[in-house]
Design a protein around this motif. Structure first.
Motif, PDB file in Angstrom:
ATOM      1  N   UNK A 222       4.661 -16.186  -4.022  1.00 19.39           N
ATOM      2  CA  UNK A 222       4.512 -16.050  -5.554  1.00 19.39           C
ATOM      3  C   UNK A 222       3.048 -15.914  -5.782  1.00 19.39           C
ATOM      4  N   UNK A 223       2.595 -15.098  -6.900  1.00 20.95           N
ATOM      5  CA  UNK A 223       1.106 -14.939  -7.282  1.00 20.95           C
ATOM      6  C   UNK A 223       1.056 -15.151  -8.859  1.00 20.95           C
ATOM      7  N   UNK A 224       0.177 -15.623  -9.409  1.00 19.68           N
ATOM      8  CA  UNK A 224      -0.147 -15.735 -10.712  1.00 19.68           C
ATOM      9  C   UNK A 224      -1.360 -15.149 -11.198  1.00 19.68           C
ATOM     10  N   UNK A 225      -1.075 -14.348 -12.462  1.00 18.14           N
ATOM     11  CA  UNK A 225      -2.402 -13.698 -13.028  1.00 18.14           C
ATOM     12  C   UNK A 225      -2.388 -14.337 -14.282  1.00 18.14           C
ATOM     13  N   UNK A 226      -3.702 -14.415 -14.811  1.00 19.66           N
ATOM     14  CA  UNK A 226      -3.947 -15.088 -16.066  1.00 19.66           C
ATOM     15  C   UNK A 226      -5.245 -14.374 -16.885  1.00 19.66           C
ATOM     16  N   UNK A 233       1.068 -14.698 -16.332  1.00 20.11           N
ATOM     17  CA  UNK A 233       2.430 -14.629 -15.603  1.00 20.11           C
ATOM     18  C   UNK A 233       2.531 -15.025 -14.161  1.00 20.11           C
ATOM     19  N   UNK A 234       3.643 -15.788 -13.858  1.00 19.72           N
ATOM     20  CA  UNK A 234       3.834 -15.831 -12.460  1.00 19.72           C
ATOM     21  C   UNK A 234       4.721 -14.865 -11.886  1.00 19.72           C
ATOM     22  N   UNK A 235       4.594 -13.969 -11.021  1.00 16.40           N
ATOM     23  CA  UNK A 235       5.540 -13.044 -10.432  1.00 16.40           C
ATOM     24  C   UNK A 235       5.928 -13.345  -8.869  1.00 16.40           C
ATOM     25  N   UNK A 236       6.945 -13.322  -8.719  1.00 15.90           N
ATOM     26  CA  UNK A 236       7.434 -13.811  -7.228  1.00 15.90           C
ATOM     27  C   UNK A 236       8.673 -13.298  -6.649  1.00 15.90           C
ATOM     28  N   UNK A 237       8.765 -13.295  -5.495  1.00  9.21           N
ATOM     29  CA  UNK A 237      10.012 -12.877  -4.575  1.00  9.21           C
ATOM     30  C   UNK A 237      10.695 -13.857  -4.267  1.00  9.21           C
TER      31      UNK A 237
END
Length: 259
Positions: A222-226, A233-237
């Motif tokens: 999981x990675x967060x970009x703000x 957003x949080x973008x995850x696999x």
């Protein structure tokens, strides 16, 4: 694993479900955890009749309002019926008031493509105790004890960790593979560590499945970009032990602690 009376998230009662203390979010004692809500949405969609075997391919779970602890009912509406594609609306109500409106897309599933015509994307993911971190950043609430998180990476804006989904949803009822995966998906990062001086909330959970999930243990990358505007957003696999299962996104809102 906690004792049975501290393990399941819901008990079935006449006309609906009663959440237990384990379903409570460790971040808001008056609200149900998003994993419990995502699990209920997937379960409801799978119970809708279909003319042919179908699999969940997309879920968008509405979490714009916290879902309070209370008598829980789940209703479905088949927005689009078909032999190839179904679109299902799912509404979760608490004490008679709707709190969450979600949508699930199912597609027919069968022996359509020869596996030999597809690239081999399978992996053998191993949970290595040697790489596990000693810290438990989410504490040891009843909910967290039940999912048994093990963290391999835990940094300011990203993390990698394993969780267990093993029939916690409803006492006396097994969870299907897609229900387990949907519940695991909501444990993806929601923003708190990136800006700890601010409150954060995720307004939704979007799941795009690549294949049917397997097993009870899931890994989340999981990675967060703000941005300074206070949203991101949080973008995850989401993976099981055989490799990637789904792509996940959350819309995240940040607020001052006094707001």
């Amino acid at each position: 694993m906690p004792a049975d009376d501290e393990y399941h998230w819901y008990r079935q009662v006449a006309g609906g479900l009663c959440p237990t203390g384990v379903a409570v979010s460790p971040h808001a004692e008056s609200a149900q955890h998003g994993s419990a809500i995502a699990g209920l949405v997937a379960r409801a969609a799978e119970q809708v009749e279909s003319p042919v075997p179908m699999a969940i391919v997309r879920m968008t779970v509405d979490l714009t309002r916290r879902v309070p602890v209370g008598f829980t009912q789940v209703e479905t509406n088949l927005r689009r019926a078909g032999r190839r594609v179904q679109v299902i609306d799912v509404v979760i109500s608490i004490d008679g008031e709707p709190y969450s409106h979600s949508q699930v897309v199912r597609m027919r599933s069968g022996d359509v493509i020869d596996p030999g015509d597809l690239p081999d994307t399978s992996e053998q993911l191993v949970e290595d105790s040697a790489t596990a971190l000693d810290e438990q950043p989410w504490g040891r609430s009843p909910f967290m004890r039940g999912i048994d998180p093990v963290f391999e990476v835990w940094e300011q804006s990203n993390g990698r960790y394993w969780v267990t989904m093993d029939d916690q949803l409803i006492d006396g009822e097994p969870m299907s593979p897609f229900v387990r995966a949907a519940a695991a998906a909501d444990v993806s990062l929601s923003g708190g560590r990136l800006a700890p001086d601010y409150l954060s909330t995720n307004a939704d959970l979007h799941i795009a499945f690549h294949r049917p999930p397997t097993g009870t243990r899931f890994r989340i990358d999981s990675e967060i970009q703000v941005n300074p505007g206070g949203w991101g957003s949080s973008v995850s696999t989401l993976s099981d032990r055989q490799g990637r299962v789904a792509s996940l996104t959350k819309s995240i809102l940040y607020m001052g602690r006094g707001s």
